[in-house]
Enzyme design. Structure first.
Site, PDB file in Angstrom:
ATOM      1  N   HIS A   1      -1.254  -3.370  -7.971  1.00 31.57           N
ATOM      2  CA  HIS A   1      -1.267  -4.663  -7.264  1.00 31.57           C
ATOM      3  C   HIS A   1      -2.683  -5.242  -7.397  1.00 31.57           C
ATOM      4  CE1 HIS A   1      -0.024  -7.886  -4.860  1.00 31.57           C
ATOM      5  NE2 HIS A   1       0.156  -7.309  -3.686  1.00 31.57           N
TER       6      HIS A   1
ATOM      7  N   ASP B   1      -1.467   0.802   3.928  1.00 36.94           N
ATOM      8  CA  ASP B   1      -0.393  -0.004   3.348  1.00 36.94           C
ATOM      9  C   ASP B   1       0.902   0.550   3.926  1.00 36.94           C
ATOM     10  OD1 ASP B   1       1.173  -1.630   1.718  1.00 36.94           O
ATOM     11  OD2 ASP B   1       0.862  -0.444  -0.107  1.00 36.94           O
TER      12      ASP B   1
HETATM   13  N1   CP Z   1       0.297  -8.475   0.158  1.00 36.12           N
HETATM   14  C1   CP Z   1       1.280  -9.064  -0.522  1.00 36.12           C
HETATM   15  O1   CP Z   1       1.370  -8.984  -1.753  1.00 36.12           O
HETATM   16  O2   CP Z   1       2.163  -9.755   0.255  1.00 36.12           O
HETATM   17  P1   CP Z   1       3.558 -10.392  -0.193  1.00 36.12           P
HETATM   18  O3   CP Z   1       4.495  -9.236  -0.493  1.00 36.12           O
HETATM   19  O4   CP Z   1       4.004 -11.178   1.003  1.00 36.12           O
HETATM   20  O5   CP Z   1       3.354 -11.241  -1.401  1.00 36.12           O
HETATM   21  N1  NVA Z   2       3.023  -1.102  -1.528  1.00 34.72           N
HETATM   22  C1  NVA Z   2       3.664  -2.302  -1.052  1.00 34.72           C
HETATM   23  C2  NVA Z   2       2.760  -3.475  -1.140  1.00 34.72           C
HETATM   24  C3  NVA Z   2       3.334  -4.750  -0.572  1.00 34.72           C
HETATM   25  C4  NVA Z   2       2.433  -5.933  -0.758  1.00 34.72           C
HETATM   26  C5  NVA Z   2       4.936  -2.533  -1.828  1.00 34.72           C
HETATM   27  O1  NVA Z   2       4.924  -2.349  -3.057  1.00 34.72           O
HETATM   28  O2  NVA Z   2       5.950  -2.900  -1.238  1.00 34.72           O
END
Ligand code: CP
Ligand code: NVA
Length: 312
Positions: free
Chosen positions: A132, A221
């Site tokens: 991410h 997270d």
């Molecule tokens: N943190 C983040 O990526 O949030 P969303 O899933 O709302 O885009």
């Molecule tokens: N680890 C989480 C991040 C969300 C922004 C997911 O992948 O759902």
């Protein structure tokens, strides 16, 4: 044809570019807050393909593109031929002949690699199961505003040490040279491949209290990422000792701050008193998605000081 520059993981930027991009984000944030118009992407289009839900990523990219003078297009696999079996490569070939930037949120990271290999235009990872990186740009920007950067600092990531956020934090620690301590149940620590590739500045712990010792920032997270919903019950039980709560924050350095990429589940990975308390930076962190990604889109489009640096 010139090959497009993609942003699929944080290490797609080198340390110099990453630092310049964060400085640029600070400047773009200042301009936005001052109400100064800056529209280098006028006439350009960003296609956003979302295979998973999103609040922050969608709103920040769409708003960021509008503020830069461009247009953003929301595409869901449900309404496109991608959902009916048109290949990733054919989709990439077609879309990238029409738009100027593509952002994708998907499951397998390999989908992004396949798309970008067939794309004529820059592709941005808006979250995959593996990484991410856009969230890390926002998190690093938040640290930059607070301390001028993470040099000499220690970050503790407590929770699922094998997920996309943990991996992107590992890459950040490796690129920028700060210390990362990951606290997770044994089976959710970063795997051997992640440690070999990106673990040079990461230490792992199976007790949350040990992980946060001496840290300046505690990050967590969700325990169950998107796509892992079947494992939710099991994960809730296994991660319980890794909740970020008042006593755990007290174990960290005095003055340690808290971050969470959101969405948060109060009472699971974080308690309400930490999330909504004075050491929490989560709302600034969320806003910083907008400013950091504007700097990224400007750079990948060949505008601004970061692009000039490498002569894009
Ligand atoms: N943190 C983040 O990526 O949030 P969303 O899933 O709302 O885009
Ligand atoms: N680890 C989480 C991040 C969300 C922004 C997911 O992948 O759902």
């Amino acid at each position: 044809m010139k090959t497009a520059r993609h942003f699929l993981r944080l290490q797609d930027l080198d340390g110099r570019e990453l630092e310049a991009l964060l400085h640029r984000a600070v400047e773009l944030k200042r301009r936005t807050r001052a109400g100064e118009a800056y529209t280098p992407l006028a006439g350009r289009t960003l296609a956003m393909i979302f295979e998973k839900s999103s609040t922050r990523t969608r709103v920040s990219f769409e708003t960021g593109m509008a503020q830069l003078g461009g247009h953003a297009l929301f595409l869901s696999p449900r309404d496109t031929q991608l959902g009916r079996g048109e290949s990733i490569e054919d989709t990439a070939r077609v879309i990238s002949r029409m738009v100027d930037l593509v952002m994708i949120r998907t499951f397998a990271h390999e989908n992004l690699e396949r798309f970008s290999a067939a794309s004529r235009v820059p592709v941005i990872n808006g979250l995959s199961d593996g990484h991410h990186p856009c969230q890390l740009l926002a998190d690093l920007l938040t640290a930059q505003e607070l301390w001028g950067g993470l040099e000499g600092k220690t970050v503790a990531f407590v929770g699922d040490g094998a997920n996309n956020m943990a991996r992107s934090w590992m890459e950040a620690a490796q690129i920028l040279g700060f210390s990362l301590r990951i606290g997770a149940p044994e089976e959710f620590l970063p795997g051997p491949q992640a440690m070999t590739e990106n673990g040079s500045n990461t230490r792992v712990f199976t007790a949350a209290r040990e992980a946060v010792q001496g840290s300046h920032m505690v990050v967590t997270d969700v325990w169950t990422s998107m796509g892992q919903e079947d494992e939710q019950e099991d994960r809730l039980a296994r991660f319980r000792p890794f909740q970020v709560n008042g006593p755990l924050m007290a174990e960290a350095g005095s003055g340690a701050v808290f971050m969470h990429c959101l969405p948060a589940h109060r009472g699971e990975e974080v308690t309400a008193d930490v999330m909504d308390g004075p050491r929490s930076l989560v709302w600034e962190e969320a806003e910083n998605r907008l400013h950091a990604q504007k700097a990224l889109m400007e750079f990948l489009s060949g505008f601004g000081p970061v692009a000039d640096m490498e002569g894009v």
